[in-house]
Every structure is written in structure tokens, then in C-alpha cells.
Motif scaffolding. Sequence first.
Motif, short mmCIF file in Angstrom:
data_model
loop_
_atom_site.label_atom_id
_atom_site.label_comp_id
_atom_site.label_asym_id
_atom_site.label_seq_id
_atom_site.Cartn_x
_atom_site.Cartn_y
_atom_site.Cartn_z
N SER A 20 50.13 33.99 75.14
CA SER A 20 49.55 34.06 76.49
C SER A 20 48.16 34.65 76.41
CB SER A 20 50.45 34.90 77.40
OG SER A 20 50.45 36.25 76.99
N ASP A 21 47.56 34.88 77.58
CA ASP A 21 46.21 35.44 77.60
C ASP A 21 46.27 36.97 77.54
OD1 ASP A 21 47.30 35.79 80.10
OD2 ASP A 21 45.46 35.30 81.19
N LYS A 22 45.10 37.56 77.30
CA LYS A 22 45.02 39.02 77.15
C LYS A 22 45.33 39.75 78.45
CE LYS A 22 41.74 38.99 73.34
NZ LYS A 22 40.39 39.36 72.90
N LYS A 23 45.02 39.15 79.58
CA LYS A 23 45.28 39.78 80.87
C LYS A 23 46.78 39.97 81.09
CE LYS A 23 44.02 39.42 85.74
NZ LYS A 23 43.33 38.64 86.76
N THR A 24 47.56 38.95 80.77
CA THR A 24 49.01 39.03 80.89
C THR A 24 49.58 40.04 79.91
OG1 THR A 24 49.07 36.71 81.54
CG2 THR A 24 51.15 37.68 80.83
N ALA A 25 49.10 40.03 78.69
CA ALA A 25 49.57 40.97 77.67
C ALA A 25 49.23 42.41 78.06
CB ALA A 25 48.97 40.63 76.32
N SER A 26 48.04 42.62 78.61
CA SER A 26 47.63 43.95 79.04
C SER A 26 48.51 44.44 80.19
CB SER A 26 46.16 43.94 79.48
OG SER A 26 45.76 45.22 79.87
N ALA A 27 48.83 43.56 81.12
CA ALA A 27 49.70 43.92 82.24
C ALA A 27 51.10 44.27 81.73
CB ALA A 27 49.77 42.79 83.25
N ALA A 28 51.60 43.52 80.76
CA ALA A 28 52.92 43.79 80.19
C ALA A 28 52.93 45.14 79.47
CB ALA A 28 53.32 42.68 79.23
N LEU A 29 51.89 45.43 78.72
CA LEU A 29 51.80 46.70 78.00
C LEU A 29 51.70 47.87 78.98
CD1 LEU A 29 51.59 48.19 75.30
CD2 LEU A 29 49.13 47.86 75.40
N ASP A 30 50.88 47.73 80.01
CA ASP A 30 50.74 48.78 81.02
C ASP A 30 52.06 49.02 81.76
OD1 ASP A 30 48.10 49.20 80.35
OD2 ASP A 30 47.31 47.94 81.97
N ALA A 31 52.79 47.95 82.06
CA ALA A 31 54.08 48.09 82.72
C ALA A 31 55.07 48.82 81.82
CB ALA A 31 54.63 46.72 83.11
N LEU A 32 55.09 48.50 80.55
CA LEU A 32 55.98 49.15 79.59
C LEU A 32 55.65 50.64 79.47
CD1 LEU A 32 58.25 48.83 77.51
CD2 LEU A 32 56.50 48.32 75.82
N ILE A 33 54.38 50.96 79.39
CA ILE A 33 53.95 52.36 79.30
C ILE A 33 54.36 53.12 80.56
CG2 ILE A 33 51.92 53.88 79.25
CD1 ILE A 33 50.62 51.75 77.40
N GLY A 34 54.20 52.48 81.71
CA GLY A 34 54.58 53.11 82.98
C GLY A 34 56.07 53.39 83.06
N ILE A 35 56.88 52.44 82.62
CA ILE A 35 58.33 52.63 82.63
C ILE A 35 58.74 53.76 81.70
CG2 ILE A 35 60.53 51.55 81.95
CD1 ILE A 35 59.24 48.86 82.88
N ILE A 36 58.18 53.80 80.50
CA ILE A 36 58.51 54.86 79.54
C ILE A 36 58.09 56.22 80.09
CG2 ILE A 36 57.97 55.81 77.25
CD1 ILE A 36 57.74 52.87 76.29
N THR A 37 56.88 56.30 80.64
CA THR A 37 56.38 57.56 81.20
C THR A 37 57.27 58.06 82.33
OG1 THR A 37 54.12 56.95 80.61
CG2 THR A 37 54.38 58.69 82.26
N ARG A 38 57.62 57.17 83.24
CA ARG A 38 58.45 57.54 84.39
C ARG A 38 59.83 58.02 83.94
NH1 ARG A 38 57.68 53.09 87.17
NH2 ARG A 38 59.51 52.01 86.37
N GLU A 39 60.44 57.33 83.00
CA GLU A 39 61.79 57.68 82.54
C GLU A 39 61.80 59.00 81.77
OE1 GLU A 39 65.84 57.35 82.23
OE2 GLU A 39 64.49 56.10 83.42
N VAL A 40 60.86 59.19 80.86
CA VAL A 40 60.84 60.40 80.03
C VAL A 40 60.43 61.62 80.86
CG1 VAL A 40 59.74 61.51 78.04
CG2 VAL A 40 60.49 59.14 77.89
N SER A 41 59.47 61.46 81.78
CA SER A 41 59.06 62.60 82.60
C SER A 41 60.16 63.01 83.57
CB SER A 41 57.77 62.30 83.36
OG SER A 41 57.97 61.26 84.29
N GLY A 42 61.07 62.09 83.88
CA GLY A 42 62.21 62.41 84.73
C GLY A 42 63.37 63.02 83.97
N GLY A 43 63.20 63.25 82.68
CA GLY A 43 64.24 63.88 81.88
C GLY A 43 65.11 62.91 81.11
N GLY A 44 64.84 61.63 81.22
CA GLY A 44 65.63 60.63 80.52
C GLY A 44 65.09 60.33 79.14
#
Length: 95
Positions: A20-44
Motif C-alpha cells: 500500500s501507500d505510505k499514508k496508509t502504512a503511517s496511519a496503521a502504525l500510528d493506530a497501533l502505537i495509540g492502542i499499545i499506549t492506551r492499554e499499557v498506561s491503563g495498567g494492561g
Amino acid sequence: MSKPMTKTQLVAALADDMGSDKKTASAALDALIGIITREVSGGGAVTLPGVGKIYCRERPERMVRNPATGEQFKKDADKVVKMTIAKALKDSVNS
């Protein structure tokens, strides 16, 4: 030791592997980072298969020393992010 991969390089490699294009890959990476940050900062914890487990661990109150002055003082309890590396990744690095 080589330089670590930058976010731009990671996005380019991800886009290439996804076909795919870099814009889609960047959005996927940012979403993954956001999910990890939210889960770990919540104690998970988050397990990335083949990579490892990212989790938050609490550290108790303890005495620490200022290396510049030698002064000892009490440090309050806090939390620290840890990562346990998966055996598959360790084995691939050491083979």
C-alpha cells in the motif's frame, strides 16, 4: 552496531510489505502505537506475537543516591514500562 530504524524508514518498509501507500502504512502504525499506549498506561499489557510483551510494572518507594552530590533521598513509588522479548525473536537474532 548500526543505527536504529527511523519512523520514516519503518513506514516505508511497512508500506512495501503491505503493498500500500505510505499514508496508509503511517496511519496503521500510528493506530497501533495509540492502542499499545492506551492499554499499557491503563495498567494492561499487550502481546505482539513473535516480538514480545509490553507491560507496566509498579516500583515501590525506595532510597536512591544523587551521583553528583552523593546525597541520598527517598524516591516515591512509580510505574515503569517493561518489555519481555519473545523466544522466537531471541532465537532469530542468535541464529
